[in-house]
Design a protein around this motif. Structure first.
Motif, short mmCIF file in Angstrom:
data_model
loop_
_atom_site.label_atom_id
_atom_site.label_comp_id
_atom_site.label_asym_id
_atom_site.label_seq_id
_atom_site.Cartn_x
_atom_site.Cartn_y
_atom_site.Cartn_z
N VAL A 212 0.86 -1.18 0.00
CA VAL A 212 0.00 0.00 0.00
C VAL A 212 0.89 1.23 0.00
CG1 VAL A 212 -1.74 1.30 1.28
CG2 VAL A 212 -1.81 -1.20 1.29
N ALA A 213 0.50 2.27 -0.75
CA ALA A 213 1.24 3.53 -0.74
C ALA A 213 0.53 4.53 0.17
CB ALA A 213 1.35 4.10 -2.15
N LEU A 214 1.29 5.23 0.99
CA LEU A 214 0.74 6.25 1.89
C LEU A 214 1.58 7.51 1.78
CD1 LEU A 214 -0.13 4.61 5.36
CD2 LEU A 214 -1.70 5.73 3.78
N GLN A 215 0.90 8.67 1.74
CA GLN A 215 1.62 9.94 1.62
C GLN A 215 1.99 10.49 2.99
OE1 GLN A 215 0.85 13.37 2.44
NE2 GLN A 215 2.72 14.05 1.41
N LEU A 216 3.22 11.00 3.10
CA LEU A 216 3.67 11.68 4.32
C LEU A 216 4.87 12.56 3.99
CD1 LEU A 216 3.57 12.04 7.46
CD2 LEU A 216 5.32 10.25 7.56
#
Length: 254
Positions: A58-62
């Protein structure tokens, strides 16, 4: 069962060293949470490559420099862990995200210093702090340093100082997290061909020859030289390694 796979959270996962780490971790059978700052399309491509290996990702933005967003990030992470893995935690944190700010000591601006500090030290410090409740017992943390913390190359005083701070922090984390069985180590690359160093190689045509000449193994590094080391540190083969600095520079400035 798929749900039994270990999970690694990698910052700066969309390209360069981070992408290579992700793919090497996946080859070890470790599922991935690919954290990116701005390159959403590239992060999604990395996710597809991991899925092509038969693993979950899964890709998550931060933005790791913006500590005020960390609480919201962990709220989103909790949802992602529950939906995709039916878990409340993950196993490995890889603090890889980084920026490059080259300047002579006398020319370093406070703004540039703060940018480096926020990404390479403050961000890592507090992201790790907020990760602790989410890291499973007997998991691990891999921090990224640099050969520049051992040898001095003019132009990197601020950057290397942040990495020196990370090296000290790593020992303290290993000591304080040891009771949970969490291992904490440093991987310190030498100069590597990535987007990070592209500008330097373009600006200095003879840099490649020079760096190869002062490296025992006679060449500049590639991302493939680093990812496998990070992946190894996230396996049972490395279960007795903690508080260690592993320099992967091909023997620069020996």
């Amino acid at each position: 069962m798929e749900s039994q796979n270990k999970i690694a959270l990698v910052t700066g996962a969309s390209r360069g060293l981070g992408k290579n780490m992700v793919l090497n971790l996946a080859k070890k059978g470790i599922d991935i949470i690919a954290v990116y700052n701005s390159n959403e399309n590239e992060a999604n491509e990395v996710v597809k490559e991991v899925e092509a290996l038969g693993l979950k990702a899964v890709a998550l933005q931060l933005n790791v420099a913006d500590t005020k967003t960390f609480d919201g990030f962990f709220e989103r992470l909790s949802v992602v862990l529950d939906q995709n893995w039916q878990r409340k935690n993950f196993d490995f944190l890889i603090n890889n995200a980084g920026i490059d700010r080259y300047s002579a000591f006398k020319d370093t601006t406070e703004e540039s210093f703060d940018e480096l500090m926020n990404v390479h030290f403050k961000g890592v410090y507090f992201l790790t702090q907020k990760s602790i409740p989410f890291i499973a017992d007997n998991g691990g943390i891999v921090n990224l340093s640099t050969g520049l913390a051992r040898f001095a190359t003019p132009g990197y005083a601020a950057y290397a100082s942040m990495k020196g701070a990370i090296e000290v922090l790593t020992k303290y984390l290993a000591k304080e997290l040891g009771p949970k069985g969490i291992r904490v180590n440093i991987v310190a690359p030498g100069i590597i061909h990535t987007d990070f160093t592209k500008g330097a190689f373009t600006a200095h045509p003879k840099l490649e020859d020079y760096m190869s000449s002062i490296t025992a193994l006679g060449r500049v590094g590639q991302p493939d030289d680093i990812g496998g080391i990070v992946a190894f540190l996230c396996t049972d083969d490395a279960r007795w390694i903690t508080a260690q600095r592993i320099e992967a520079s091909g023997g620069m400035f020996l």
